[in-house]
Design an enzyme around this catalytic site. Structure first.
Site, mmCIF file in Angstrom:
data_model
loop_
_atom_site.group_PDB
_atom_site.id
_atom_site.type_symbol
_atom_site.label_atom_id
_atom_site.label_comp_id
_atom_site.label_asym_id
_atom_site.label_seq_id
_atom_site.Cartn_x
_atom_site.Cartn_y
_atom_site.Cartn_z
ATOM 1 N N LYS A 83 18.779 46.765 34.980
ATOM 2 C CA LYS A 83 17.451 46.592 34.386
ATOM 3 C C LYS A 83 16.676 45.625 35.275
ATOM 4 O O LYS A 83 17.274 44.800 35.979
ATOM 5 C CB LYS A 83 17.593 45.982 32.981
ATOM 6 C CG LYS A 83 16.404 46.215 32.106
ATOM 7 C CD LYS A 83 16.511 47.530 31.343
ATOM 8 C CE LYS A 83 15.258 47.795 30.531
ATOM 9 N NZ LYS A 83 15.316 49.049 29.795
ATOM 10 N N GLY A 185 4.733 55.626 17.636
ATOM 11 C CA GLY A 185 4.273 55.648 19.032
ATOM 12 C C GLY A 185 4.745 56.924 19.703
ATOM 13 O O GLY A 185 4.830 57.988 19.069
HETATM 14 P P1 NAD Z 1 5.637 52.951 21.861
HETATM 15 O O1 NAD Z 1 5.164 51.637 22.364
HETATM 16 O O2 NAD Z 1 4.969 54.203 22.291
HETATM 17 O O3 NAD Z 1 5.644 52.954 20.260
HETATM 18 C C1 NAD Z 1 6.021 51.862 19.478
HETATM 19 C C2 NAD Z 1 5.068 51.834 18.295
HETATM 20 O O4 NAD Z 1 5.522 50.850 17.367
HETATM 21 C C3 NAD Z 1 3.629 51.471 18.665
HETATM 22 O O5 NAD Z 1 2.754 52.487 18.199
HETATM 23 C C4 NAD Z 1 3.398 50.134 17.948
HETATM 24 O O6 NAD Z 1 2.067 49.986 17.472
HETATM 25 C C5 NAD Z 1 4.370 50.229 16.802
HETATM 26 N N1 NAD Z 1 4.759 48.942 16.226
HETATM 27 C C6 NAD Z 1 4.957 47.756 16.830
HETATM 28 N N2 NAD Z 1 5.315 46.831 15.929
HETATM 29 C C7 NAD Z 1 5.373 47.454 14.731
HETATM 30 C C8 NAD Z 1 5.683 47.045 13.408
HETATM 31 N N3 NAD Z 1 6.039 45.779 13.134
HETATM 32 N N4 NAD Z 1 5.633 47.957 12.409
HETATM 33 C C9 NAD Z 1 5.278 49.239 12.657
HETATM 34 N N5 NAD Z 1 4.957 49.684 13.894
HETATM 35 C C10 NAD Z 1 5.004 48.806 14.916
HETATM 36 O O7 NAD Z 1 7.225 52.988 22.212
HETATM 37 P P2 NAD Z 1 8.170 54.263 22.254
HETATM 38 O O8 NAD Z 1 8.295 54.722 23.650
HETATM 39 O O9 NAD Z 1 7.792 55.209 21.182
HETATM 40 O O10 NAD Z 1 9.573 53.594 21.888
HETATM 41 C C11 NAD Z 1 9.852 53.191 20.569
HETATM 42 C C12 NAD Z 1 11.166 52.434 20.559
HETATM 43 O O11 NAD Z 1 12.216 53.276 21.023
HETATM 44 C C13 NAD Z 1 11.187 51.193 21.441
HETATM 45 O O12 NAD Z 1 12.012 50.220 20.838
HETATM 46 C C14 NAD Z 1 11.862 51.685 22.706
HETATM 47 O O13 NAD Z 1 12.528 50.640 23.403
HETATM 48 C C15 NAD Z 1 12.868 52.664 22.153
HETATM 49 N N6 NAD Z 1 13.240 53.707 23.087
HETATM 50 C C16 NAD Z 1 12.286 54.496 23.635
HETATM 51 C C17 NAD Z 1 12.662 55.489 24.526
HETATM 52 C C18 NAD Z 1 11.635 56.398 25.140
HETATM 53 O O14 NAD Z 1 12.013 57.405 25.743
HETATM 54 N N7 NAD Z 1 10.358 56.118 25.015
HETATM 55 C C19 NAD Z 1 14.013 55.670 24.856
HETATM 56 C C20 NAD Z 1 14.978 54.865 24.245
HETATM 57 C C21 NAD Z 1 14.575 53.880 23.366
#
Ligand code: NAD
Length: 370
Positions: A83, A185
């Protein structure tokens, strides 16, 4: 290499390499942690965050890179764990020179670490990094990359939720089931669409109320407050926003038999896996159910290049992996999160042992020893 980029080794026990990269000409202050490359080069995203100190950044990059080793091991991606973090406020420090310097920093590790998108970095940022190093993944499909990983993560989480329904209710059907999604998200909204298509009633909470309204209009998602989403009665709670939300205070308030979502590092501490199990909540270990994205990226390394069909076939193994972990958990009376950690550790240890044996064999041949 640029004369202004200073690279310093940070000796950290249990990690193959941890290095600091500083380039004062553009404000770069970054750390790359290569946790383990036994299974392959260390792949993990590049996060930009306004850490209060270097120690805080080091803590985060160590934790995240170790998590990537475990995630890739269980998902059988043929990759190791690493990372990178850049210290700074994304609203203030982003620049072309910064990303070029970061690219030179990644390049200096000679492919031991491969970078990708993460919090506060985008595909456009990676395109700049690529000008300085070839060790970048997750670029646009039109550029030969595997594209945005989020839809693939959502597919894996959807299949994982179906496996959890099967385990808990004896049927994997989503029809009539209620799912509460925290965070709509990139992953959460794609997941919501799949669940609605499959017949589930979906509730969602997000700080971004515009997105919620749009999903309400598009698919009939029921907007729910941030406070209620974690405590409402539902069949599945799917956390897709933040990590560290499962702890002594929040777990007793859950009103669901299943926790299965995309967010990383959901348990505040490893012992919270047992707190969930003691309350009869089935937990889908985060790095197993959310591996769809890394699986998709790993397919870029196939000899024939990226192929979506290969990726989807591998993602389809996620429900089986989860079911195996829940079976081990039941048989050995350990939480599923511990079962996942043990499996990951064993996969890496076995591969390390096999490599050692192979290298001893080669040495034996060289020296003529038997
Ligand atoms: P993103 O930033 O697109 O979406 C996250 C969403 O959560 C945002 O819309 C934000 O407004 C919302 N949010 C933040 N705090 C909040 C709260 N307290 N209550 C409700 N909503 C809240 O991120 P993403 O890519 O959709 O990823 C989501 C999660 O999954 C993250 O933890 C990320 O590390 C994990 N993840 C993502 C991927 C990927 O492929 N994108 C892969 C593995 C893990």
């Amino acid at each position: 290499m640029s004369k202004t980029l200073q690279i310093t080794e940070l000796p950290v026990a249990g990690y193959e390499r941890v290095v600091r990269g500083v380039d004062s000409s553009c404000g770069l202050h970054a750390i790359i942690a290569v946790h383990d490359t036994t299974l392959g080069p260390a792949l993990g995203g590049l996060r930009m965050w306004p850490y209060a100190s270097e120690d805080e950044a080091l803590f985060d990059v160590k934790r995240l890179s170790r998590g990537m080793t475990f995630k890739s091991a269980v998902a059988q991606t043929g990759l190791g764990g690493g990372k990178a973090v850049m210290i700074g406020d994304p609203k203030k420090i982003k620049s072309e020179a910064l990303y070029l310097a970061m690219g030179r920093f990644v390049d200096a590790l000679g492919g031991k670490y491969i970078t990708a998108e993460d919090v506060n970095t985008s595909v456009a940022d990676l395109e700049i990094i690529r000008r300085a190093t070839k060790h970048v993944t997750g670029l646009e499909k039109k550029d030969g990359g595997s594209g945005n990983p989020s839809p693939y993560t959502a597919i894996g989480v959807f299949l994982g939720i179906k496996a959890a329904l099967q385990w808990t209710f004896g049927s994997d059907s989503c029809k009539g089931k209620t799912v509460a999604i925290q965070g709509t998200g990139a992953v959460g909204s794609a997941l919501a669409k799949k669940l609605v298509e499959a017949g589930a009633k979906v509730y969602g909470a997000d700080k971004n109320t515009e997105r919620l309204k749009q999903l309400e209009k598009e698919i009939g998602l029921v907007p729910t407050s941030e406070n209620d989403i974690m405590t409402m009665k539902c069949d599945v709670f799917a956390p897709c926003a933040l990590g560290a939300i499962l702890h002594d205070e929040s777990i007793p308030k859950l009103n669901t038999p299943i926790v299965a979502g995309a967010a990383n590092n959901l348990l505040l501490e490893p012992r919270h896996g047992k707190v969930l199990a003691d309350r009869n909540v089935l937990y889908a270990p985060d790095y197993v159910i959310n591996a769809g994205g890394i699986i998709n990226v790993s397919v870029e390394f196939n000899p024939g290049g990226y192929d979506e069909k290969v990726s989807l076939k591998k993602i389809e193994r996620i429900p089986q992996a989860l079911t195996e972990l829940w079976t081990i958990s039941k048989q050995e009376r350990i939480p599923p999160s511990d079962a996942a950690d043990r499996l990951a550790e064993r996969i890496v240890a076995d591969a390390r042992g096999a490599k050692k044996t192979a290298s001893l064999g080669v040495q034996g041949k060289r020296t003529g020893g038997g």
